[in-house]
Design a protein around this motif. Structure first.
Motif, mmCIF file in Angstrom:
data_model
loop_
_atom_site.group_PDB
_atom_site.id
_atom_site.type_symbol
_atom_site.label_atom_id
_atom_site.label_comp_id
_atom_site.label_asym_id
_atom_site.label_seq_id
_atom_site.Cartn_x
_atom_site.Cartn_y
_atom_site.Cartn_z
ATOM 1 N N ARG A 1 0.823 -1.206 0.000
ATOM 2 C CA ARG A 1 0.000 0.000 0.000
ATOM 3 C C ARG A 1 0.861 1.263 0.000
ATOM 4 O O ARG A 1 0.628 2.198 -0.756
ATOM 5 C CB ARG A 1 -0.895 -0.065 1.235
ATOM 6 N N GLY B 1 1.418 3.788 -3.128
ATOM 7 C CA GLY B 1 1.105 5.201 -2.909
ATOM 8 C C GLY B 1 2.271 6.096 -3.275
ATOM 9 O O GLY B 1 2.117 7.091 -3.992
ATOM 10 N N ARG C 1 -1.803 -3.327 -7.888
ATOM 11 C CA ARG C 1 -2.965 -2.804 -7.157
ATOM 12 C C ARG C 1 -4.206 -3.675 -7.325
ATOM 13 O O ARG C 1 -4.944 -3.918 -6.394
ATOM 14 C CB ARG C 1 -3.235 -1.366 -7.648
ATOM 15 N N LEU D 1 -4.021 11.759 -6.737
ATOM 16 C CA LEU D 1 -5.194 11.225 -6.034
ATOM 17 C C LEU D 1 -5.083 9.723 -5.810
ATOM 18 O O LEU D 1 -5.401 9.224 -4.728
ATOM 19 C CB LEU D 1 -6.472 11.556 -6.807
ATOM 20 N N LEU D 2 -4.625 8.992 -6.834
ATOM 21 C CA LEU D 2 -4.449 7.546 -6.678
ATOM 22 C C LEU D 2 -3.416 7.234 -5.593
ATOM 23 O O LEU D 2 -3.591 6.295 -4.809
ATOM 24 C CB LEU D 2 -4.037 6.909 -7.999
ATOM 25 N N LEU E 1 -5.031 7.971 -2.221
ATOM 26 C CA LEU E 1 -6.016 6.924 -1.922
ATOM 27 C C LEU E 1 -5.336 5.615 -1.530
ATOM 28 O O LEU E 1 -5.775 4.939 -0.599
ATOM 29 C CB LEU E 1 -6.926 6.688 -3.128
ATOM 30 N N ALA E 2 -4.265 5.258 -2.258
ATOM 31 C CA ALA E 2 -3.556 4.019 -1.933
ATOM 32 C C ALA E 2 -2.982 4.052 -0.532
ATOM 33 O O ALA E 2 -2.976 3.047 0.180
ATOM 34 C CB ALA E 2 -2.454 3.759 -2.955
ATOM 35 N N ALA F 1 -6.616 5.533 2.162
ATOM 36 C CA ALA F 1 -7.976 4.995 2.151
ATOM 37 C C ALA F 1 -8.047 3.812 3.121
ATOM 38 O O ALA F 1 -7.070 3.098 3.302
ATOM 39 C CB ALA F 1 -8.360 4.556 0.753
#
Length: 188
Positions: A69, A73, A129, A177-178, A181-182, A185
């Motif tokens: 993760r 990220g 992912r 954003l990805l 989020l990774a 989130a």
């Protein structure tokens, strides 16, 4: 299907103004045979992104979910920064006589130019992912073809009208954003 759509969108956006898109333009201008060039791009991308996705899927077997993760990220954040540095055309990629014909020359040149490229690395990260390697490869390949086929067919007219800087900024925001989020989130 989410892996397919996200892979298609990310790779198509990341390819805008990329060195392999410039290579497609150079090949189109030099050979003026769009079908063998587009088919060569398709073949090279399937091979290259297939390898990248396999490595991405393989990594998940050795790295724990929490570490993966953070790696993903950080990788997406690095891709966001990389998107802000546009590539320059590399006209010498298509030089020389096409020893293997237009198709073969395109496959070899495109495969080599794509090594270590941001779209290849994006494919690797997306495969890590998502647990859908084939969908990631299919999506990233479609994204490459969607970004490069118009360049082959319409050439320089597109590059003069397309605001590459805006596309790079949009893609950088998506990768940012990805990445966030990774990393932040809630875990599934």
């Amino acid at each position: 299907m989410e892996a397919f759509f996200i892979s298609t969108a990310i790779v198509a956006l990341a390819e805008m103004g990329d060195k392999t898109q410039w290579l497609a333009l150079v090949l189109a201008a030099r050979f003026r045979r769009p079908w063998p060039i587009v088919l060569g791009i398709l073949a090279a991308t399937l091979a290259n992104h297939g390898l990248a996705a396999a490595v991405g899927a393989w990594v998940t077997a050795f790295v724990g979910p929490q570490m993966l993760r953070w790696i993903l990220g950080a990788s997406f954040l690095a891709m966001a920064a990389w998107m802000l540095i546009p590539d320059k055309p590399d006209a010498d990629k298509a030089g020389g006589t096409p020893r293997w014909g237009v198709f073969g020359t395109t496959v070899v040149a495109f495969f080599l130019a794509e090594m270590g490229d941001k779209t290849q690395l994006a494919t690797l990260m997306l495969a890590a992912r998502y647990d859908a390697t084939l969908w990631v490869v299919a999506g990233s390949t479609l994204g490459m073809v969607l970004a490069n086929a118009p360049v082959v067919w319409f050439g320089e007219r597109i590059t003069r009208r397309l605001p590459i800087r805006v596309v790079h900024l949009v893609c950088a925001v998506i990768f940012l954003l990805l990445g966030l989020l990774a990393m932040f989130a809630p875990a599934p």
